[in-house]
Design an enzyme around this catalytic site. Structure first.
Site, PDB file in Angstrom:
ATOM      1  N   ASN A   9      25.555  -6.978  32.570  1.00 51.66           N
ATOM      2  CA  ASN A   9      26.291  -5.878  31.936  1.00 51.66           C
ATOM      3  C   ASN A   9      25.585  -4.576  32.321  1.00 51.66           C
ATOM      4  O   ASN A   9      24.520  -4.271  31.797  1.00 51.66           O
ATOM      5  CB  ASN A   9      26.284  -6.085  30.410  1.00 51.66           C
ATOM      6  CG  ASN A   9      26.847  -4.877  29.660  1.00 51.66           C
ATOM      7  OD1 ASN A   9      27.452  -3.982  30.255  1.00 51.66           O
ATOM      8  ND2 ASN A   9      26.646  -4.857  28.344  1.00 51.66           N
ATOM      9  N   LYS A  11      26.432  -1.603  31.703  1.00 53.83           N
ATOM     10  CA  LYS A  11      26.621  -0.520  30.728  1.00 53.83           C
ATOM     11  C   LYS A  11      27.019   0.769  31.466  1.00 53.83           C
ATOM     12  O   LYS A  11      27.710   0.683  32.486  1.00 53.83           O
ATOM     13  CB  LYS A  11      25.356  -0.353  29.870  1.00 53.83           C
ATOM     14  CG  LYS A  11      24.928  -1.694  29.257  1.00 53.83           C
ATOM     15  CD  LYS A  11      23.896  -1.575  28.183  1.00 53.83           C
ATOM     16  CE  LYS A  11      23.568  -2.962  27.642  1.00 53.83           C
ATOM     17  NZ  LYS A  11      22.599  -2.947  26.559  1.00 53.83           N
ATOM     18  N   HIS A  95      30.859  -5.777  22.177  1.00 62.43           N
ATOM     19  CA  HIS A  95      29.429  -5.557  22.401  1.00 62.43           C
ATOM     20  C   HIS A  95      28.875  -4.731  21.235  1.00 62.43           C
ATOM     21  O   HIS A  95      29.568  -3.869  20.687  1.00 62.43           O
ATOM     22  CB  HIS A  95      29.208  -4.824  23.732  1.00 62.43           C
ATOM     23  CG  HIS A  95      27.762  -4.787  24.111  1.00 62.43           C
ATOM     24  ND1 HIS A  95      26.894  -3.856  23.597  1.00 62.43           N
ATOM     25  CD2 HIS A  95      27.032  -5.597  24.920  1.00 62.43           C
ATOM     26  CE1 HIS A  95      25.680  -4.106  24.086  1.00 62.43           C
ATOM     27  NE2 HIS A  95      25.743  -5.150  24.887  1.00 62.43           N
ATOM     28  N   GLU A  97      27.001  -2.285  21.113  1.00 65.58           N
ATOM     29  CA  GLU A  97      27.068  -0.827  21.292  1.00 65.58           C
ATOM     30  C   GLU A  97      28.460  -0.312  20.936  1.00 65.58           C
ATOM     31  O   GLU A  97      28.611   0.778  20.391  1.00 65.58           O
ATOM     32  CB  GLU A  97      26.656  -0.466  22.728  1.00 65.58           C
ATOM     33  CG  GLU A  97      25.142  -0.596  22.887  1.00 65.58           C
ATOM     34  CD  GLU A  97      24.674  -1.070  24.245  1.00 65.58           C
ATOM     35  OE1 GLU A  97      25.431  -0.974  25.225  1.00 65.58           O
ATOM     36  OE2 GLU A  97      23.531  -1.551  24.323  1.00 65.58           O
ATOM     37  N   GLU A 167      23.836 -11.670  20.857  1.00 68.46           N
ATOM     38  CA  GLU A 167      22.914 -10.594  21.218  1.00 68.46           C
ATOM     39  C   GLU A 167      22.362  -9.956  19.945  1.00 68.46           C
ATOM     40  O   GLU A 167      23.006  -9.087  19.351  1.00 68.46           O
ATOM     41  CB  GLU A 167      23.653  -9.522  22.027  1.00 68.46           C
ATOM     42  CG  GLU A 167      24.252 -10.032  23.317  1.00 68.46           C
ATOM     43  CD  GLU A 167      24.432  -8.909  24.342  1.00 68.46           C
ATOM     44  OE1 GLU A 167      23.987  -9.091  25.470  1.00 68.46           O
ATOM     45  OE2 GLU A 167      24.977  -7.849  23.996  1.00 68.46           O
ATOM     46  N   GLY A 173      17.594  -3.848  24.690  1.00 72.43           N
ATOM     47  CA  GLY A 173      16.980  -2.657  25.265  1.00 72.43           C
ATOM     48  C   GLY A 173      15.648  -2.294  24.631  1.00 72.43           C
ATOM     49  O   GLY A 173      15.131  -1.206  24.836  1.00 72.43           O
ATOM     50  N   SER A 213      17.043  -8.135  26.222  1.00 64.39           N
ATOM     51  CA  SER A 213      15.777  -8.066  26.955  1.00 64.39           C
ATOM     52  C   SER A 213      15.466  -9.310  27.783  1.00 64.39           C
ATOM     53  O   SER A 213      14.314  -9.724  27.882  1.00 64.39           O
ATOM     54  CB  SER A 213      14.619  -7.761  25.992  1.00 64.39           C
ATOM     55  OG  SER A 213      14.825  -6.505  25.368  1.00 64.39           O
TER      56      SER A 213
HETATM   57  P1  13P Z   1      19.092  -5.501  27.689  1.00 63.16           P
HETATM   58  O1  13P Z   1      18.997  -6.705  28.605  1.00 63.16           O
HETATM   59  O2  13P Z   1      18.877  -4.215  28.408  1.00 63.16           O
HETATM   60  O3  13P Z   1      18.268  -5.682  26.468  1.00 63.16           O
HETATM   61  O4  13P Z   1      20.629  -5.444  27.189  1.00 63.16           O
HETATM   62  C1  13P Z   1      21.212  -6.582  26.677  1.00 63.16           C
HETATM   63  C2  13P Z   1      22.668  -6.352  26.522  1.00 63.16           C
HETATM   64  O5  13P Z   1      23.088  -5.596  25.661  1.00 63.16           O
HETATM   65  C3  13P Z   1      23.575  -7.020  27.458  1.00 63.16           C
HETATM   66  O6  13P Z   1      24.901  -6.899  27.071  1.00 63.16           O
END
Ligand code: 13P
Length: 253
Positions: A9, A11, A95, A97, A167, A173, A213
């Protein structure tokens, strides 16, 4: 038998030039297709050019979001059929976010998943608790309620069988990965929920990815868990070498 899926992903990263460069580099690392399934989710503006580069390769294309209507006056939105037309195989919905920054409720997530399935795109439905919810002992309650709300009307037929991504928000992150044991425990809970609500057959077929992560260094421990069927990778999918490292860890499991 659930085939491991490693999905990147991206983003809100990578313009068209960088996106094409990244997939070209990724493809050049593999002289033959890996044994696990691989997908990338670039931002909307890069989907079409990336699709062109991926044609005939082992890497599948996915989107990060979608709207549930097919067309109309929905300024700024992208429809499932638009994603289908350019060759998307997957799309992420719900997601964290989108849930927390943009306030998307479970009902929207479900409507998006259903709309994707209608055009043959597989939804990757994300769930996961926040730190304070875990600390309050409520992680499973939160995930169960997200699953309940985000799968209303969703089909569990094999053709567009949804993928679930767990997640934990506190691991996204932050560099704080859930330990393989903590992740496996929640994956067992999710599979149990599927079994209770959709039956054992569905529960045994649905792939449950872990996200938060994931890096080449911690991928094997996570992917080796019985109920972890792949990874949804953020930061580490932005470099071909580290994403390829995770793909290698997902092989022969
Ligand atoms: P990170 O791998 O940067 O922690 O992000 C995970 C994520 O949100 C994947 O959709």
């Amino acid at each position: 038998m659930r085939r491991i899926l490693i999905a990147g992903n991206w983003k809100m990263h990578k313009g068209v030039g960088e996106a094409v460069e990244l997939v070209d580099e990724l493809l050049s690392i593999f002289s033959s297709p890996p044994s696990c399934e691989v997908a990338v989710m670039p931002p909307f503006t890069a989907l079409h050019p990336v699709a062109g580069r991926l044609k005939g390769s082992f890497v599948k294309l996915g989107a990060q979001n979608v709207y549930w209507e097919d067309q109309g006056a929905f300024t700024g939105e992208i429809s499932p059929s638009m994603l289908r037309e350019i060759g998307c195989h997957y799309a992420i919905v719900g997601h964290s976010e989108r849930r927390h920054i943009f306030g998307e409720p479970d009902q929207w997530v479900a409507k998006k998943a259903v709309a994707l399935q209608k055009v043959g795109i597989i939804p990757i439905i994300c769930v996961g608790e926040r730190l304070e919810e875990r600390e309050a002992g409520d992680a499973e309650g939160v995930v169960a309620s997200q699953l309940e709300g985000s799968t209303q009307g969703v089909s569990w037929d094999p053709e567009t069988l949804p993928v679930i991504a767990y997640e934990p928000v506190w691991a996204i992150g932050t560099g704080k990965t859930a330990t393989p044991e903590i992740a496996q425990e929640m994956h067992v809970f999710i599979r149990g929920w599927l079994s209770e609500n959709e039956g054992d057959g569905v529960a045994s077929r649905v792939r449950i990815l872990y996200g938060g992560s994931v890096k080449p260094e911690n991928a094997r421990g996570l992917l080796a868990q019985r109920d972890i069927d792949g990874a949804l990778v953020g930061g580490a999918s932005l470099k071909a070498q580290s994403f390829a490292g995770i793909i290698r860890e997902g092989e022969d499991l």
